[in-house]
Design an enzyme around this catalytic site. Structure first.
Site, PDB file in Angstrom:
ATOM      1  N   LYS A  70      42.039  44.240  30.141  1.00  0.00           N
ATOM      2  CA  LYS A  70      42.417  44.378  31.552  1.00  0.00           C
ATOM      3  C   LYS A  70      43.928  44.293  31.798  1.00  0.00           C
ATOM      4  O   LYS A  70      44.422  44.822  32.804  1.00  0.00           O
ATOM      5  CB  LYS A  70      41.686  43.335  32.401  1.00  0.00           C
ATOM      6  CG  LYS A  70      40.188  43.581  32.503  1.00  0.00           C
ATOM      7  CD  LYS A  70      39.528  42.624  33.477  1.00  0.00           C
ATOM      8  CE  LYS A  70      38.055  42.906  33.613  1.00  0.00           C
ATOM      9  NZ  LYS A  70      37.402  42.067  34.638  1.00  0.00           N
ATOM     10  N   ASP A 107      37.164  44.235  41.230  1.00  0.00           N
ATOM     11  CA  ASP A 107      36.609  42.883  41.250  1.00  0.00           C
ATOM     12  C   ASP A 107      36.843  42.192  42.585  1.00  0.00           C
ATOM     13  O   ASP A 107      36.034  41.370  43.023  1.00  0.00           O
ATOM     14  CB  ASP A 107      37.226  42.035  40.129  1.00  0.00           C
ATOM     15  CG  ASP A 107      36.668  42.357  38.757  1.00  0.00           C
ATOM     16  OD1 ASP A 107      35.544  42.904  38.694  1.00  0.00           O
ATOM     17  OD2 ASP A 107      37.349  42.076  37.760  1.00  0.00           O
TER      18      ASP A 107
END
Length: 272
Positions: A70, A107
């Site tokens: 990420k 997210d």
């Protein structure tokens, strides 16, 4: 004359065989009758940069990004969305016009979607200071939390995360007594996950209106959620975040809203 390319996306990680994302996206593609696909792509850390830069040549609409990539993917991107910049991490890459690569972080939506009302105008207790905690911090800011308290083993990382949020609050050690006016408790650690130690948190000080959200979804009924229900508190399980963040990525990849009216059926598939 060439035929139009069906929309195809995927997810990268190392390892990646455990990912439930293909099940989710293929379920929605089927419900909407879209002739497309979504696959797993195992990408070793030393090949991340090359893989991401090659995305325009693959014909993929984009990829989701999971651990441990990420942060690493960011160096290969042309731009970041405001959400990804706020988090400081990317979990979705979209291939745009002329092969332009933009990083997003869905997210945050995966948290604010089910828990925004519990955050707005109230303090939030965040457990953890890692990657998932970055998204939770951004969610706290986006949903209008009045303060942010971070409970973590790494006090320096927690302090840096709190400073990045710009919110009042403080840093707590694991096991400390939480503040009494918390609106949302969010577990962003692996504690409570199958094979991991349990998360021990004193829920006694929390008001009866507090909501407890656990990002862990294996098992779905974590010790934290069971304790919260025993205390009479509302709970949100890890599948809510998993499905919510996937829905935002689905919209970015396929240009259609995920058919969330089928969430109950999808959840049954995910917990088999």
């Amino acid at each position: 004359m060439s035929l139009p390319q069906p929309p195809v996306a995927g997810v990268i990680g190392w390892p990646i065989a455990h990912s439930k994302s293909p099940l989710i996206h293929r379920f929605w593609l089927g419900k909407l009758g879209i002739d497309g696909d979504y696959s797993r792509f195992p990408v070793a850390p030393e090949h991340v940069d090359a893989f991401v830069r090659a995305l325009p040549a693959t014909g993929l609409r984009g990829v989701n990004v999971t651990v441990p990539h990420k942060l690493a993917v960011m160096a290969a991107l042309d731009a970041l969305s405001d959400g990804a910049a706020a988090v400081g991490a990317v979990n979705t890459i979209v291939v745009g016009e002329n092969g332009r690569l933009t990083g997003h972080n869905s997210d945050v939506v995966g948290i604010t979607g089910p828990a925004g009302a519990a955050i707005a105008g109230r303090p939030m207790l965040l457990i953890g200071s890692g990657g998932a905690a970055r998204a939770a911090m951004a969610a706290a800011r986006a949903a209008g939390a009045s303060a942010l308290w971070i409970m973590a083993r790494n006090a320096d990382a927690a302090g840096a995360l709190l400073a990045r949020s710009g919110l009042p609050g403080g840093v707590l050690e694991m096991g400390d007594r939480p503040p009494e006016d918390i609106g949302l408790v969010f577990n962003a650690t692996s504690l409570g996950m199958s094979g991991q130690p349990p998360l021990h948190l004193d829920l006694g000080p929390l008001p009866g209106t507090a909501v407890v959200f656990d990002a862990v979804y294996a098992p779905l009924e974590t010790g934290l959620l069971a304790a919260a229900r025993a205390r009479g508190l509302a709970t949100i399980d890890g599948l809510a975040m998993l499905i919510g963040q996937a829905a935002e990525a689905f919209r970015l990849f396929y240009g259609a809203d995920a058919p969330r009216e089928h969430d109950s059926e999808l959840r049954r598939l995910l917990i088999r």
